[in-house]
Design a protein around this motif. Structure first.
Motif, PDB file in Angstrom:
ATOM      1  N   ALA A 204     -11.493 -13.840  -2.100  1.00  0.00           N
ATOM      2  CA  ALA A 204     -12.108 -13.048  -3.160  1.00  0.00           C
ATOM      3  C   ALA A 204     -13.616 -12.899  -2.976  1.00  0.00           C
ATOM      4  CB  ALA A 204     -11.803 -13.685  -4.520  1.00  0.00           C
ATOM      5  N   HIS A 205     -14.253 -13.887  -2.365  1.00  0.00           N
ATOM      6  CA  HIS A 205     -15.705 -13.841  -2.193  1.00  0.00           C
ATOM      7  C   HIS A 205     -16.133 -12.657  -1.330  1.00  0.00           C
ATOM      8  CE1 HIS A 205     -19.813 -15.205  -1.807  1.00  0.00           C
ATOM      9  NE2 HIS A 205     -19.709 -15.179  -0.489  1.00  0.00           N
ATOM     10  N   VAL A 206     -15.322 -12.288  -0.353  1.00  0.00           N
ATOM     11  CA  VAL A 206     -15.685 -11.196   0.559  1.00  0.00           C
ATOM     12  C   VAL A 206     -14.842  -9.959   0.296  1.00  0.00           C
ATOM     13  CG1 VAL A 206     -16.433 -12.829   2.325  1.00  0.00           C
ATOM     14  CG2 VAL A 206     -14.093 -11.961   2.384  1.00  0.00           C
ATOM     15  N   ALA A 207     -14.101  -9.938  -0.785  1.00  0.00           N
ATOM     16  CA  ALA A 207     -13.119  -8.873  -1.017  1.00  0.00           C
ATOM     17  C   ALA A 207     -13.756  -7.490  -1.023  1.00  0.00           C
ATOM     18  CB  ALA A 207     -12.370  -9.125  -2.323  1.00  0.00           C
ATOM     19  N   ARG A 208     -14.885  -7.332  -1.714  1.00  0.00           N
ATOM     20  CA  ARG A 208     -15.488  -5.998  -1.782  1.00  0.00           C
ATOM     21  C   ARG A 208     -15.975  -5.548  -0.408  1.00  0.00           C
ATOM     22  NH1 ARG A 208     -17.250  -1.826  -4.527  1.00  0.00           N
ATOM     23  NH2 ARG A 208     -19.317  -0.950  -4.109  1.00  0.00           N
ATOM     24  N   ARG A 209     -16.571  -6.450   0.342  1.00  0.00           N
ATOM     25  CA  ARG A 209     -17.043  -6.054   1.674  1.00  0.00           C
ATOM     26  C   ARG A 209     -15.862  -5.800   2.612  1.00  0.00           C
ATOM     27  NH1 ARG A 209     -21.015 -10.133   0.401  1.00  0.00           N
ATOM     28  NH2 ARG A 209     -20.244 -11.629   1.936  1.00  0.00           N
ATOM     29  N   PHE A 210     -14.786  -6.559   2.457  1.00  0.00           N
ATOM     30  CA  PHE A 210     -13.575  -6.271   3.226  1.00  0.00           C
ATOM     31  C   PHE A 210     -13.063  -4.877   2.865  1.00  0.00           C
ATOM     32  CE2 PHE A 210      -8.832  -6.507   3.331  1.00  0.00           C
ATOM     33  CZ  PHE A 210      -8.688  -6.468   4.708  1.00  0.00           C
ATOM     34  N   ASP A 241      -6.145 -13.802   0.604  1.00  0.00           N
ATOM     35  CA  ASP A 241      -5.707 -14.052  -0.762  1.00  0.00           C
ATOM     36  C   ASP A 241      -5.251 -12.758  -1.426  1.00  0.00           C
ATOM     37  OD1 ASP A 241      -7.997 -12.686  -1.510  1.00  0.00           O
ATOM     38  OD2 ASP A 241      -8.937 -14.367  -2.550  1.00  0.00           O
ATOM     39  N   VAL A 242      -4.838 -12.875  -2.674  1.00  0.00           N
ATOM     40  CA  VAL A 242      -4.281 -11.735  -3.401  1.00  0.00           C
ATOM     41  C   VAL A 242      -5.302 -10.608  -3.527  1.00  0.00           C
ATOM     42  CG1 VAL A 242      -3.418 -10.978  -5.643  1.00  0.00           C
ATOM     43  CG2 VAL A 242      -2.562 -13.098  -4.638  1.00  0.00           C
ATOM     44  N   ALA A 243      -6.557 -10.965  -3.777  1.00  0.00           N
ATOM     45  CA  ALA A 243      -7.590  -9.940  -3.979  1.00  0.00           C
ATOM     46  C   ALA A 243      -7.711  -9.029  -2.760  1.00  0.00           C
ATOM     47  CB  ALA A 243      -8.928 -10.608  -4.295  1.00  0.00           C
ATOM     48  N   CYS A 244      -7.771  -9.611  -1.583  1.00  0.00           N
ATOM     49  CA  CYS A 244      -7.911  -8.800  -0.371  1.00  0.00           C
ATOM     50  C   CYS A 244      -6.626  -8.048  -0.046  1.00  0.00           C
ATOM     51  CB  CYS A 244      -8.329  -9.680   0.803  1.00  0.00           C
ATOM     52  SG  CYS A 244     -10.050 -10.250   0.704  1.00  0.00           S
ATOM     53  N   ALA A 245      -5.477  -8.652  -0.330  1.00  0.00           N
ATOM     54  CA  ALA A 245      -4.209  -7.954  -0.110  1.00  0.00           C
ATOM     55  C   ALA A 245      -4.114  -6.736  -1.031  1.00  0.00           C
ATOM     56  CB  ALA A 245      -3.040  -8.901  -0.366  1.00  0.00           C
TER      57      ALA A 245
END
Length: 289
Positions: A204-210, A241-245
């Motif tokens: 989740a920490h890198v989710a937006r940049r991913f 994690d779920v956020a990136c998926a």
């Protein structure tokens, strides 16, 4: 407690154009210092663009201080390392994308004429506002110019992105443009054999940049001769994690009609995760899966 292992900017080998993302100023400086130090040791001519406080000289920049790379002060004195502050870059280039690239191209040609075997270019996070589409387009043209340099000559480029110093639009567009070669803490991304390959831990920490990198990869695939599908190599993803998926599946769902996300390799837990968050019809398995 085990320490977190961060990816490092690449050194040596082929020409390349890499983005180093840093959540904190000191983290970015450590990564940049290591890159510059290794380029100096490798025998490269190094051109560095950065910010100077009013009245300060290049030898008073952090790069030449205790936090900087070993040998930087001597390299400044010998000419192996050259420093330009951003106001000077703007003055010499006229502040246009074409002018900036012409400045860098002249530096590369001068270094090669002086028989340096390789050229290393790095610039600190520029703090561009990217307030409208025209500014975003200029930035894209600027970065595309670096790609031309690396394709033509033995040049390695390290762009720096300091998260505390950039607005949301700049963060998004910078990562999207650099999706082919970026290093961001515990994850990184690259391209090989026609596939986009994220690596490491995606949480989740890198989710937006991913998400920005996925957006850039999908956008680039649509413009590629082999597009519009994006082939995604998951073999080097160790955790997601779920956020990136969810971000990945949403990006595929939001892609224009006719564009698909093609999955290659990867651990079984990723497929189960994609199914759990909702896999759209535009996501399919590769024929070699």
């Amino acid at each position: 407690m085990a320490s977190v292992r961060y990816a490092e900017p690449p050194i040596g080998g082929d020409s390349r154009h890499t983005l180093l993302v840093a959540d904190a100023v000191d983290h970015g400086r450590r990564g940049t210092a290591a890159w510059v130090e290794r380029e100096l040791a490798h025998g490269s001519k190094v051109y560095y663009k950065g910010w100077l406080s009013d009245g300060r000289r290049p030898d008073q920049h952090w790069l030449a201080g205790p936090a900087g790379p070993r040998g930087a002060r001597d390299a400044l004195a010998s000419g192996q390392l050259e420093f330009l502050d951003f106001p000077t870059v703007v003055a010499r280039s006229g502040g246009t994308a074409d002018g900036v690239i012409a400045l860098f191209r002249d530096e590369v040609e001068r270094a090669l004429d002086d028989r340096w075997p390789t050229v290393a270019l790095s610039q600190e996070s520029p703090g561009l506002p990217m307030a409208d589409a025209a500014q975003v387009g200029d930035y894209g043209a600027w970065e595309a110019g670096f790609d031309v340099l690396t394709e033509r000559w033995p040049v390695r480029v390290l762009c720096q992105l300091s998260v505390p110093h950039e607005n949301d639009t700049a963060l998004w567009e910078t990562v999207a443009v650099h999706h082919r070669d970026l290093v961001d803490g515990v994850w990184s991304a690259g391209v090989g054999a026609g596939r986009w390959q994220p690596r490491g831990d995606l949480d989740a920490h890198v989710a937006r940049r991913f998400g920005a990198a996925v957006h850039g990869a999908l956008r680039a695939a649509r413009a590629h001769d082999d597009g519009p599908d994006l082939h995604l190599d998951l073999s080097a993803v160790e955790f997601m994690d779920v956020a990136c998926a969810e971000i990945l599946m949403l990006a595929a769902r939001s892609a224009p009609a006719g564009q698909q996300l093609v999955l290659h390799d990867g651990q079984r837990f990723l497929r189960r995760l994609f199914d759990a968050v909702g896999r759209p019809a535009s996501v399919r398995e590769s024929e070699d899966a």
